[in-house]
Design a protein around this motif. Structure first.
Motif, PDB file in Angstrom:
ATOM      1  N   ALA A 175       6.297  -1.843  -9.479  1.00 55.03           N
ATOM      2  CA  ALA A 175       5.004  -1.349  -9.961  1.00 55.03           C
ATOM      3  C   ALA A 175       4.313  -2.413 -10.803  1.00 55.03           C
ATOM      4  O   ALA A 175       3.101  -2.615 -10.688  1.00 55.03           O
ATOM      5  CB  ALA A 175       5.193  -0.068 -10.776  1.00 55.03           C
ATOM      6  N   ASP A 176       5.080  -3.111 -11.649  1.00 56.21           N
ATOM      7  CA  ASP A 176       4.497  -4.165 -12.484  1.00 56.21           C
ATOM      8  C   ASP A 176       3.982  -5.336 -11.642  1.00 56.21           C
ATOM      9  O   ASP A 176       3.063  -6.034 -12.055  1.00 56.21           O
ATOM     10  CB  ASP A 176       5.521  -4.666 -13.502  1.00 56.21           C
ATOM     11  CG  ASP A 176       5.812  -3.643 -14.585  1.00 56.21           C
ATOM     12  OD1 ASP A 176       5.018  -2.688 -14.744  1.00 56.21           O
ATOM     13  OD2 ASP A 176       6.838  -3.797 -15.277  1.00 56.21           O
ATOM     14  N   ASP A 227       2.539  -4.954  -8.810  1.00 57.38           N
ATOM     15  CA  ASP A 227       1.517  -4.352  -7.937  1.00 57.38           C
ATOM     16  C   ASP A 227       1.998  -4.193  -6.497  1.00 57.38           C
ATOM     17  O   ASP A 227       1.215  -4.311  -5.563  1.00 57.38           O
ATOM     18  CB  ASP A 227       0.219  -5.167  -7.971  1.00 57.38           C
ATOM     19  CG  ASP A 227      -0.511  -5.030  -9.294  1.00 57.38           C
ATOM     20  OD1 ASP A 227      -0.369  -3.968  -9.938  1.00 57.38           O
ATOM     21  OD2 ASP A 227      -1.219  -5.975  -9.685  1.00 57.38           O
ATOM     22  N   GLU A 228       3.270  -3.901  -6.331  1.00 57.54           N
ATOM     23  CA  GLU A 228       3.818  -3.644  -5.005  1.00 57.54           C
ATOM     24  C   GLU A 228       3.947  -2.152  -4.741  1.00 57.54           C
ATOM     25  O   GLU A 228       4.240  -1.747  -3.630  1.00 57.54           O
ATOM     26  CB  GLU A 228       5.195  -4.312  -4.864  1.00 57.54           C
ATOM     27  CG  GLU A 228       5.134  -5.821  -4.965  1.00 57.54           C
ATOM     28  CD  GLU A 228       6.499  -6.458  -5.037  1.00 57.54           C
ATOM     29  OE1 GLU A 228       7.515  -5.731  -4.919  1.00 57.54           O
ATOM     30  OE2 GLU A 228       6.560  -7.680  -5.223  1.00 57.54           O
ATOM     31  N   ASP A 244       2.075   1.784  -5.673  1.00 59.13           N
ATOM     32  CA  ASP A 244       0.919   2.481  -6.232  1.00 59.13           C
ATOM     33  C   ASP A 244       1.286   3.850  -6.786  1.00 59.13           C
ATOM     34  O   ASP A 244       0.434   4.536  -7.343  1.00 59.13           O
ATOM     35  CB  ASP A 244      -0.168   2.661  -5.160  1.00 59.13           C
ATOM     36  CG  ASP A 244      -0.783   1.332  -4.754  1.00 59.13           C
ATOM     37  OD1 ASP A 244      -0.807   0.412  -5.584  1.00 59.13           O
ATOM     38  OD2 ASP A 244      -1.231   1.225  -3.596  1.00 59.13           O
ATOM     39  N   THR A 262       2.136   0.940 -14.285  1.00 60.96           N
ATOM     40  CA  THR A 262       2.772  -0.298 -14.723  1.00 60.96           C
ATOM     41  C   THR A 262       3.212  -0.119 -16.169  1.00 60.96           C
ATOM     42  O   THR A 262       2.816   0.830 -16.858  1.00 60.96           O
ATOM     43  CB  THR A 262       1.808  -1.493 -14.618  1.00 60.96           C
ATOM     44  OG1 THR A 262       0.730  -1.288 -15.523  1.00 60.96           O
ATOM     45  CG2 THR A 262       1.282  -1.659 -13.198  1.00 60.96           C
TER      46      THR A 262
END
Length: 130
Positions: A79-80, A82-83, A85, A89
């Motif tokens: 999540a951090d 951006d993989e 949604d 994050t």
């Protein structure tokens, strides 16, 4: 088989305690302070850089952590990066926590002002029923 050399202690005997008895090794990620951040970062890095991907359960066993903890760390790292949604994050979680705290404080201040306003209104208008 994945060979892992982990030299982090699992006990909390050497953990410095604050004056209130709490751990001083606090994480800014809201994680348990008993597992060092270095181990978490290393575990996630090991999972993400290995090809083919190892089974989380086996890697967690090699590292001495619970599989669901490792799975959560991996999901948060994704999540951090951006993989993903479907999760907030780490920065978004921190912002949300700060906004909730501020909201609670503002509600408390509004209640105090509402009570004070009612008190002074009653003092200024003696004909008003109490």
């Amino acid at each position: 088989m994945l060979a892992v050399d982990v030299s982090f202690p699992r006990d909390t005997e050497g953990v410095d305690r604050g004056s209130d008895g709490s751990d001083e090794r606090k994480s800014d990620r809201g994680c348990s302070p008993l597992i060092p951040l270095e181990l978490r970062d290393r575990a996630v890095r090991m999972y993400r850089t290995s090809d083919p991907k190892p089974q989380i359960k086996r890697l967690a066993g090699d590292l001495g952590v619970h599989p669901e903890a490792l799975r959560g760390w991996i999901r948060q790292a994704e999540a951090d990066a951006d993989e993903r949604d479907d999760r907030l994050t780490t920065d978004e979680r921190a912002e949300l926590a700060a906004l909730r705290k501020e909201n609670t404080q503002l509600k408390r201040a509004n209640e105090a002002l509402r009570t004070a306003s009612a008190f002074f209104a009653a003092q200024l208008d003696p004909t008003r029923p109490r």
